[in-house]
Design a protein around this motif. Structure first.
Motif, PDB file in Angstrom:
ATOM      1  N   ASP A 412      -3.230 -86.185-101.154  1.00 26.66           N
ATOM      2  CA  ASP A 412      -4.783 -86.046-101.069  1.00 26.66           C
ATOM      3  C   ASP A 412      -5.191 -85.441-102.012  1.00 26.66           C
ATOM      4  O   ASP A 412      -4.899 -84.700-102.645  1.00 26.66           O
ATOM      5  CB  ASP A 412      -5.008 -85.583 -99.486  1.00 26.66           C
ATOM      6  CG  ASP A 412      -6.391 -86.241 -99.054  1.00 26.66           C
ATOM      7  OD1 ASP A 412      -7.043 -86.892 -99.600  1.00 26.66           O
ATOM      8  OD2 ASP A 412      -6.932 -85.471 -98.143  1.00 26.66           O
ATOM      9  N   VAL A 413      -6.698 -85.683-101.855  1.00 27.16           N
ATOM     10  CA  VAL A 413      -7.656 -84.918-102.847  1.00 27.16           C
ATOM     11  C   VAL A 413      -9.003 -84.461-102.256  1.00 27.16           C
ATOM     12  O   VAL A 413      -9.604 -85.497-101.384  1.00 27.16           O
ATOM     13  CB  VAL A 413      -8.116 -85.880-104.085  1.00 27.16           C
ATOM     14  CG1 VAL A 413      -8.861 -85.140-105.102  1.00 27.16           C
ATOM     15  CG2 VAL A 413      -6.712 -86.409-104.901  1.00 27.16           C
ATOM     16  N   HIS A 415     -12.293 -82.978-102.570  1.00 27.39           N
ATOM     17  CA  HIS A 415     -13.733 -82.882-103.714  1.00 27.39           C
ATOM     18  C   HIS A 415     -14.674 -82.006-103.238  1.00 27.39           C
ATOM     19  O   HIS A 415     -15.779 -81.608-104.091  1.00 27.39           O
ATOM     20  CB  HIS A 415     -14.438 -84.377-103.791  1.00 27.39           C
ATOM     21  CG  HIS A 415     -13.426 -85.438-104.327  1.00 27.39           C
ATOM     22  ND1 HIS A 415     -12.930 -85.485-105.457  1.00 27.39           N
ATOM     23  CD2 HIS A 415     -13.044 -86.526-103.518  1.00 27.39           C
ATOM     24  CE1 HIS A 415     -12.234 -86.523-105.635  1.00 27.39           C
ATOM     25  NE2 HIS A 415     -12.247 -87.176-104.529  1.00 27.39           N
ATOM     26  N   THR A 418     -19.625 -83.017-102.884  1.00 22.11           N
ATOM     27  CA  THR A 418     -19.795 -84.144-104.206  1.00 22.11           C
ATOM     28  C   THR A 418     -21.074 -84.000-105.043  1.00 22.11           C
ATOM     29  O   THR A 418     -20.986 -84.514-105.981  1.00 22.11           O
ATOM     30  CB  THR A 418     -19.643 -85.520-103.569  1.00 22.11           C
ATOM     31  OG1 THR A 418     -20.724 -85.833-102.586  1.00 22.11           O
ATOM     32  CG2 THR A 418     -18.284 -85.612-102.991  1.00 22.11           C
ATOM     33  N   SER A 425     -12.076 -80.662-108.250  1.00 20.55           N
ATOM     34  CA  SER A 425     -11.369 -81.253-107.206  1.00 20.55           C
ATOM     35  C   SER A 425      -9.962 -80.776-107.158  1.00 20.55           C
ATOM     36  O   SER A 425      -9.483 -80.161-107.876  1.00 20.55           O
ATOM     37  CB  SER A 425     -11.507 -82.845-107.241  1.00 20.55           C
ATOM     38  OG  SER A 425     -12.815 -83.381-107.173  1.00 20.55           O
ATOM     39  N   ALA A 427      -6.063 -81.520-105.775  1.00 17.69           N
ATOM     40  CA  ALA A 427      -5.089 -82.410-105.195  1.00 17.69           C
ATOM     41  C   ALA A 427      -3.861 -81.588-104.693  1.00 17.69           C
ATOM     42  O   ALA A 427      -3.526 -80.538-105.224  1.00 17.69           O
ATOM     43  CB  ALA A 427      -4.685 -83.189-106.439  1.00 17.69           C
ATOM     44  N   ASN A 450     -15.017 -84.363-108.611  1.00 20.59           N
ATOM     45  CA  ASN A 450     -15.090 -85.764-108.108  1.00 20.59           C
ATOM     46  C   ASN A 450     -14.120 -86.721-108.709  1.00 20.59           C
ATOM     47  O   ASN A 450     -14.404 -88.088-108.607  1.00 20.59           O
ATOM     48  CB  ASN A 450     -16.519 -86.270-108.467  1.00 20.59           C
ATOM     49  CG  ASN A 450     -17.422 -85.315-107.424  1.00 20.59           C
ATOM     50  OD1 ASN A 450     -17.213 -84.652-106.483  1.00 20.59           O
ATOM     51  ND2 ASN A 450     -18.603 -85.222-108.140  1.00 20.59           N
ATOM     52  N   GLN A 451     -13.053 -86.605-109.305  1.00 15.19           N
ATOM     53  CA  GLN A 451     -12.305 -87.316-109.940  1.00 15.19           C
ATOM     54  C   GLN A 451     -11.300 -87.544-108.661  1.00 15.19           C
ATOM     55  O   GLN A 451     -10.585 -86.691-108.341  1.00 15.19           O
ATOM     56  CB  GLN A 451     -11.419 -86.551-111.079  1.00 15.19           C
ATOM     57  CG  GLN A 451     -12.069 -86.519-112.346  1.00 15.19           C
ATOM     58  CD  GLN A 451     -11.233 -86.166-113.475  1.00 15.19           C
ATOM     59  OE1 GLN A 451     -10.060 -85.861-113.454  1.00 15.19           O
ATOM     60  NE2 GLN A 451     -11.801 -85.839-114.766  1.00 15.19           N
ATOM     61  N   GLU A 452     -10.891 -88.711-108.487  1.00 20.37           N
ATOM     62  CA  GLU A 452     -10.082 -89.324-107.540  1.00 20.37           C
ATOM     63  C   GLU A 452      -8.738 -89.585-107.973  1.00 20.37           C
ATOM     64  O   GLU A 452      -7.581 -88.936-107.462  1.00 20.37           O
ATOM     65  CB  GLU A 452     -10.421 -90.708-106.838  1.00 20.37           C
ATOM     66  CG  GLU A 452      -9.545 -90.991-105.635  1.00 20.37           C
ATOM     67  CD  GLU A 452      -9.684 -89.959-104.359  1.00 20.37           C
ATOM     68  OE1 GLU A 452      -8.644 -89.823-103.999  1.00 20.37           O
ATOM     69  OE2 GLU A 452     -10.645 -89.164-104.394  1.00 20.37           O
ATOM     70  N   GLY A 485      -7.164 -91.358 -98.960  1.00 21.73           N
ATOM     71  CA  GLY A 485      -8.357 -91.213 -99.401  1.00 21.73           C
ATOM     72  C   GLY A 485      -8.988 -92.097-100.560  1.00 21.73           C
ATOM     73  O   GLY A 485      -9.916 -91.847-101.158  1.00 21.73           O
ATOM     74  N   VAL A 486      -8.079 -93.256-100.726  1.00 21.73           N
ATOM     75  CA  VAL A 486      -8.399 -94.362-101.468  1.00 21.73           C
ATOM     76  C   VAL A 486      -9.162 -95.460-100.885  1.00 21.73           C
ATOM     77  O   VAL A 486      -8.526 -95.954-100.028  1.00 21.73           O
ATOM     78  CB  VAL A 486      -7.296 -94.770-102.348  1.00 21.73           C
ATOM     79  CG1 VAL A 486      -7.565 -95.834-103.413  1.00 21.73           C
ATOM     80  CG2 VAL A 486      -6.565 -93.623-103.119  1.00 21.73           C
ATOM     81  N   VAL A 494      -7.146 -96.512-108.850  1.00 21.94           N
ATOM     82  CA  VAL A 494      -6.281 -95.323-108.444  1.00 21.94           C
ATOM     83  C   VAL A 494      -4.992 -95.368-108.351  1.00 21.94           C
ATOM     84  O   VAL A 494      -3.985 -94.853-108.891  1.00 21.94           O
ATOM     85  CB  VAL A 494      -7.049 -94.656-107.325  1.00 21.94           C
ATOM     86  CG1 VAL A 494      -6.290 -93.467-106.736  1.00 21.94           C
ATOM     87  CG2 VAL A 494      -8.633 -94.393-107.475  1.00 21.94           C
TER      88      VAL A 494
END
Length: 646
Positions: A412-413, A415, A418, A425, A427, A450-452, A485-486, A494
């Protein structure tokens, strides 16, 4: 100040305040009552009484401040801030000292220009967002600013706020579906709307559903079968050694008796589940200073680990070896919490179980929950659920149908807020090191705000697989990877990119050996699917274990909705699982069974949760890092192989 104040106090306090203020809109109460979006505050010592401005008059004009009400004069600030531009409310900068203009403090300027005498001139000034070049930000006296009501709050809700929101928004399933149906009928009954779009809207879809079987959990020598996602812990926990511990408590005399009762109940509760706790070392502060509290915490060090630099030195006293520490906190939400977790997890390598001192909650159930949190944090296991049968079902049709060689991972990530583009962020990758998925290993990494897509997934995967190899004397041949989270619109961006990064990491680890086959599952907690279970004309939430995999699912993927937990209030929301990569060609029902089983293996509570344990742990791990050490500090290695985050 020095020492802990310099490390924690000023900088951390300033950072936390600025995170709360950033993005808020305020209106000044003088002059034109202009509105400003805030960045934060400048910090202690930079106040309307101390910041000086040098105003240079234009040719033929008298020198004046650079206020939005007259737009005259320009000033340059010491330290980089500049005066406000035309159209801005008074935002005086510090004086440049270059000469040629009138020097004034913000306090003096407001008094002379507007006749406003500040009541609190020693509060730190607010910094607005300037519309010009960098450093051209207005400075505002906080007592002359009002927060515009009705703004959206970008910060996370605390526990009490979240509970209040749930209380006000929860609706039972029958009422919710009545509301939805009425709304749909209102839309569908609009003749103009139907003619314009040529669409008919029905009253919903009746879909087949299956209730998955619940398996027995093992507690020491006993077995217990969950009922509606809940069970009562019975028998001993899986902990084979005695534990030494410490307690830190603030020095209020009223805390003494509560602390002694807490220690007595905790030691008794531990004996009841087969854990031998030695009498704790209790350290008490003389006052309420966070500095003193953290200094006492630093005296404790894990067994077999050398004290970090500065720990246990000076007047605080010698180091005390322990297995874990219980910080007793004065109230929920205290700012001590992130300081404690930062110190314990990034410097000391010390498991901690924070407890709020509340005599009304010192009962057997609460003590049992506390012990249930301590045990997995110190390397123990509360309960087990044998998974070999499910792994064999997952392996049907594969070259090795034994069910061996599986590794289960979750990622998971976090943020954070945001709207803050300066916060990285976080991970988290969780890898279970045993076939029954009870011993987690954690890898954390920071990346751009905020990078996923997880940028360091290859590095994290290599470390995790090497740890798996160390624990099992072999590498996994099959991997089941849950990614939280995607959103649906990000599957390609992603999921596929992370799959490629993950596969690229395997070759250096496996060398000439075959790389493992990967099954990659997207986990979506936030979805709009709702359903009801109708029996005898009454509407209920679906039973725990209900899975829906037809009629309302995406036919392009293996996917399903699973109700793996009991909704405490309102309408239950399932979790959506979408298989976007499947080298193992796993049978769908076996994958559903394993997902449901993993939801029972969160070691921190005696109930099933809404997502599988590896994803739950990943969510907690990156959330903890985001709250307590988002910008700096790394998890100490000895904690990485424990459930420290629960």
């Amino acid at each position: 100040s020095s020492g802990i104040n310099a490390e924690y106090g000023d900088n951390r306090w300033l950072r936390n305040v600025n995170e709360e203020l950033n993005g808020l809109t305020v209106m000044t109460t003088y002059g034109r009552q202009n509105k400003f979006d805030l960045k934060g505050i400048k910090g202690p010592g930079e106040t309307p009484a101390s910041i000086k401005i040098e105003f240079k008059a234009k040719e033929g004009e008298e020198a004046s401040g650079s206020g939005g009400d007259q737009g005259k004069g320009k000033g340059k600030a010491k330290g980089g801030a500049k005066g406000g531009k035309k159209g801005q409310a008074p935002a005086p900068p510090q004086a440049s000292g270059s000469g040629g203009g009138r020097v004034s403090t913000i306090q003096q300027y407001l008094l002379e220009k507007y006749g406003v005498a500040l009541e609190f001139p020693y509060l730190p000034v607010l910094v607005g967002k300037g519309k010009g070049k960098a450093g051209d930000d207005p400075l505002l006296a906080p007592e002359l600013c009002l927060i515009i009501p009705g703004q959206r709050r970008n910060t996370e809700l605390n526990t009490d706020e979240r509970r209040d929101m749930i209380d006000k928004t929860r609706t039972n399933p029958g009422d919710r579906f009545d509301e939805i149906l009425q709304m749909v009928r209102n839309i569908g009954g609009n003749a103009e709307w139907k003619e314009g779009y040529g669409v008919e809207i029905g009253d919903g879809v009746d879909s087949p559903a299956t209730v998955l079987p619940t398996r027995e959990l093992e507690y020491g020598g006993r077995r217990v079968r969950p009922n509606a996602g809940e069970w009562r812990a019975q028998g001993n926990l899986f902990s084979s050694r005695g534990l030494s511990w410490g307690v830190v408590v603030q020095g209020d005399p009223r805390n003494r008796d509560i602390c002694e009762e807490f220690i007595r109940l905790t030691m008794q509760g531990a004996r009841d589940v087969g854990i031998n706790l030695t009498p704790p070392q209790t350290l008490t502060t003389q006052g309420n200073s966070p500095d003193e509290y953290i200094a006492l915490l630093r005296r404790f060090v894990p067994h077999g680990r050398a004290p970090p630099a500065g720990s246990g030195s000076g007047s605080a006293g010698p180091p005390i070896p322990v297995d874990f520490v219980v910080p007793l906190l004065p109230f929920k939400g205290t700012p001590l919490y992130p300081l404690i977790k930062n110190e314990a997890e990034t410097k000391l390598g010390l498991p901690t179980q924070c407890v709020v001192l509340d005599p009304k909650k010192l009962n057997g159930a609460v003590i049992g929950n506390i012990i249930g949190g301590i045990n997995p944090k110190t390397g123990g296991v509360n309960c087990r659920l044998p998974l070999q049968e499910i792994f064999r079902a997952l392996s049907v049709g594969s070259p090795d149908p034994s069910g061996n060689g599986w590794a289960v991972m979750g990622m998971d990530v976090d943020h954070g807020r945001t709207s803050d583009e300066t916060k990285p962020s976080i991970a988290a990758l969780i890898t279970f090191l045993d076939p029954n998925c009870t011993y987690p290993h954690t890898e954390l990494s920071r990346q751009g705000a905020n990078q996923e897509v997880v940028q360091a997934l290859d590095t994290m995967a290599v470390k995790a697989l090497k740890e798996y190899q160390r624990a099992n004397k072999s590498l996994p041949s099959r991997i089941l990877f849950f990614r939280d989270g995607v959103g649906e619109g990000m599957y390609d961006a992603v999921g596929k990119e992370e799959i490629q990064r993950f596969m690229n990491a395997l070759q250096p680890v496996y060398g000439n050996k075959p790389v493992p086959k990967l099954t990659f599952v997207i986990v979506q907690k936030r979805n709009h699917f709702r359903s009801i279970w109708v029996a005898n004309s009454f509407a209920f939430n679906p039973p725990v274990g209900t899975v829906v995999d037809s009629h309302v699912v995406d036919k392009g993927y293996k996917n399903y909705y699973l109700y793996s937990h009991k909704a405490l209030a309102g309408t239950a929301r399932p979790t959506h699982y979408q298989v976007i990569h499947d080298d193992n060609n796993v049978p769908l029902r076996a994958l559903q069974d394993l997902t449901f089983a993993l939801a029972h293996l969160h070691q921190g509570c005696a109930k099933s949760v809404s997502i599988p344990a590896p994803v739950f742990y990943a969510d907690r791990a990156c959330g903890r890092a985001g709250q307590c050490y988002r910008r700096e500090g790394d998890l100490v290695g000895n904690l990485a192989n424990t459930a420290y985050m629960i």
